[in-house]
Design a protein around this motif. Sequence first.
Motif, PDB file in Angstrom:
ATOM      1  N   GLY A 121       0.828  -1.201   0.000  1.00  0.00           N
ATOM      2  CA  GLY A 121       0.000   0.000   0.000  1.00  0.00           C
ATOM      3  C   GLY A 121       0.860   1.248   0.000  1.00  0.00           C
ATOM      4  O   GLY A 121       2.082   1.206  -0.193  1.00  0.00           O
ATOM      5  N   GLU A 122       0.221   2.383   0.239  1.00  0.00           N
ATOM      6  CA  GLU A 122       0.931   3.650   0.224  1.00  0.00           C
ATOM      7  C   GLU A 122       1.702   3.836   1.534  1.00  0.00           C
ATOM      8  O   GLU A 122       1.137   3.785   2.624  1.00  0.00           O
ATOM      9  N   VAL A 123       3.001   4.035   1.430  1.00  0.00           N
ATOM     10  CA  VAL A 123       3.870   4.168   2.597  1.00  0.00           C
ATOM     11  C   VAL A 123       4.415   5.593   2.667  1.00  0.00           C
ATOM     12  O   VAL A 123       5.016   6.075   1.699  1.00  0.00           O
ATOM     13  N   PRO A 124       4.206   6.301   3.779  1.00  0.00           N
ATOM     14  CA  PRO A 124       4.797   7.636   3.905  1.00  0.00           C
ATOM     15  C   PRO A 124       6.315   7.532   4.008  1.00  0.00           C
ATOM     16  O   PRO A 124       6.830   6.835   4.882  1.00  0.00           O
ATOM     17  N   GLU A 125       7.015   8.175   3.121  1.00  0.00           N
ATOM     18  CA  GLU A 125       8.474   8.103   3.127  1.00  0.00           C
ATOM     19  C   GLU A 125       9.087   9.080   4.132  1.00  0.00           C
ATOM     20  O   GLU A 125      10.281   9.011   4.422  1.00  0.00           O
ATOM     21  N   SER A 126       8.269   9.999   4.643  1.00  0.00           N
ATOM     22  CA  SER A 126       8.726  10.923   5.684  1.00  0.00           C
ATOM     23  C   SER A 126       7.655  11.005   6.761  1.00  0.00           C
ATOM     24  O   SER A 126       6.481  11.243   6.453  1.00  0.00           O
ATOM     25  N   PHE A 127       8.054  10.776   7.992  1.00  0.00           N
ATOM     26  CA  PHE A 127       7.102  10.846   9.103  1.00  0.00           C
ATOM     27  C   PHE A 127       7.842  10.980  10.432  1.00  0.00           C
ATOM     28  O   PHE A 127       9.044  10.705  10.524  1.00  0.00           O
ATOM     29  N   VAL A 128       7.094  11.409  11.443  1.00  0.00           N
ATOM     30  CA  VAL A 128       7.592  11.421  12.813  1.00  0.00           C
ATOM     31  C   VAL A 128       6.889  10.298  13.557  1.00  0.00           C
ATOM     32  O   VAL A 128       5.654  10.272  13.619  1.00  0.00           O
ATOM     33  N   HIS A 129       7.657   9.365  14.100  1.00  0.00           N
ATOM     34  CA  HIS A 129       7.088   8.281  14.899  1.00  0.00           C
ATOM     35  C   HIS A 129       7.270   8.649  16.372  1.00  0.00           C
ATOM     36  O   HIS A 129       8.397   8.788  16.853  1.00  0.00           O
ATOM     37  N   VAL A 130       6.158   8.835  17.075  1.00  0.00           N
ATOM     38  CA  VAL A 130       6.197   9.275  18.466  1.00  0.00           C
ATOM     39  C   VAL A 130       5.988   8.072  19.382  1.00  0.00           C
ATOM     40  O   VAL A 130       4.936   7.430  19.345  1.00  0.00           O
ATOM     41  N   SER A 131       6.989   7.760  20.184  1.00  0.00           N
ATOM     42  CA  SER A 131       6.893   6.661  21.140  1.00  0.00           C
ATOM     43  C   SER A 131       6.430   7.219  22.483  1.00  0.00           C
ATOM     44  O   SER A 131       7.189   7.874  23.190  1.00  0.00           O
ATOM     45  N   GLY A 132       5.181   6.973  22.805  1.00  0.00           N
ATOM     46  CA  GLY A 132       4.623   7.494  24.044  1.00  0.00           C
ATOM     47  C   GLY A 132       4.593   6.446  25.132  1.00  0.00           C
ATOM     48  O   GLY A 132       3.781   5.526  25.099  1.00  0.00           O
ATOM     49  N   GLU A 133       5.488   6.566  26.085  1.00  0.00           N
ATOM     50  CA  GLU A 133       5.506   5.699  27.262  1.00  0.00           C
ATOM     51  C   GLU A 133       5.603   6.623  28.471  1.00  0.00           C
ATOM     52  O   GLU A 133       4.998   7.688  28.475  1.00  0.00           O
ATOM     53  N   VAL A 134       6.349   6.216  29.510  1.00  0.00           N
ATOM     54  CA  VAL A 134       6.606   7.133  30.617  1.00  0.00           C
ATOM     55  C   VAL A 134       7.329   8.366  30.082  1.00  0.00           C
ATOM     56  O   VAL A 134       7.017   9.506  30.430  1.00  0.00           O
TER      57      VAL A 134
END
Length: 425
Positions: free
Chosen positions: A214-227
Amino acid sequence: MTATGPAGQHTVRRHNCALVLAAVANEPGVSRAGVATRTGLTKATVSSLVDRLVLASLIREEGRQHRSGPGRRGTSLSLSPDGPHGLGVEIAVDHVTTCLVGLTGGTRHAHVRRADNRDGPARTLERVAGEVADALRRAEHDGIPVGGVGVAVPGLVEASGGRVHRAPNLGWHDVDLAEELACHVPVAPGELVVGNEANLAALAELAALRQAGGEVPESFVHVSGEVGIGAGLVLGGELFDGTRGFGGELGHFPVRPRGPRCSCGSRGCLERLAGQDAILDRAGARDVDALLALLDAADRTATSAVRSAGRLLGTALSSAVNLLDVPTVVLGGTYARLHPWLADPLTDELGTRVLSARWHPVEVRASVLGADAAVRGAATTALRTILTDPESFISPGRPPPHADSRTTSSVGSRIDGGSGVSPAS
């Protein structure tokens, strides 16, 4: 100028072997003839190297290709799911997670040990060593070769050497994690990699999106939300982690200058106001499962807590989006589970603060891997050496580490190091 001699036979084979494996990895189902066309190698060379890689369980043959038209159908080649696996380890504030990931992305033996890891690096590393030993025993029992260990840590990690300069939420300062772990776990030099958890999560997310099609964003911000809150930045299909690997510390963006004191020493950092603990405290929930139950019941306090976190997250992310023109935000970790309640306030805030949002609204999506992204990223990164230099796995020219230990024989095992298969010359 430094003089260099001609490449020897082993150097040439090392290079060509990597070319062949890369061709198969990039186009599963390709034939030997197809590999020859894509690499420029002769068919005889490709055939010899494919046989070598098959013996090492790095690739497998899957029968005749399915295609129409005249001509002989070649044998399909693909990465082997039974080949070496990477052992991923995630050291988080409240847990240690391990899993094995194979060359094809399949996951085995995922395990989470809940623990408060803020009691110092020594005790935490004892837990990690125990979890790694258990994972290796399970791998050995199932006949799974382990080709390396990757460790994800929430902190500033020196990319070149695995030293953790600072991990505020763990209370760590200047810990040579690679060296310390090597004293506890049976891993040979070069088979242990350490990285920032947010960066590794972003890499795993990118790989999972590509594999899903499918369509894959080649630029993105992945936000890891934990503590804590980390961000992995992918630009043009590549991870951007800064000059020294210290990028992505989104959790320490100041969103309220006079806000509460943060573990980093500053005030009003995003993670103190929108991190997992802050949301749970405001919602009056003991854990994330309890929070989700309250949200499903439309509890006003819980809903307000999550929406407030979404707005604060949007405030911080809008700066990154305005600066870098990133079109997509991917919510990972706990945020992935909270996406149905976080997305609207976050999107609204981005729409208000991002200058280009009127013409190109920022997409906010949930991670496909959720809380598993960091540990999967650590595991796949541990396999990178094998994928880029398969000869290092086939014939390293050294005995396996700790050969006298029954719990370590699956680490660093090679086709000329105890597997009973002789490598081709």
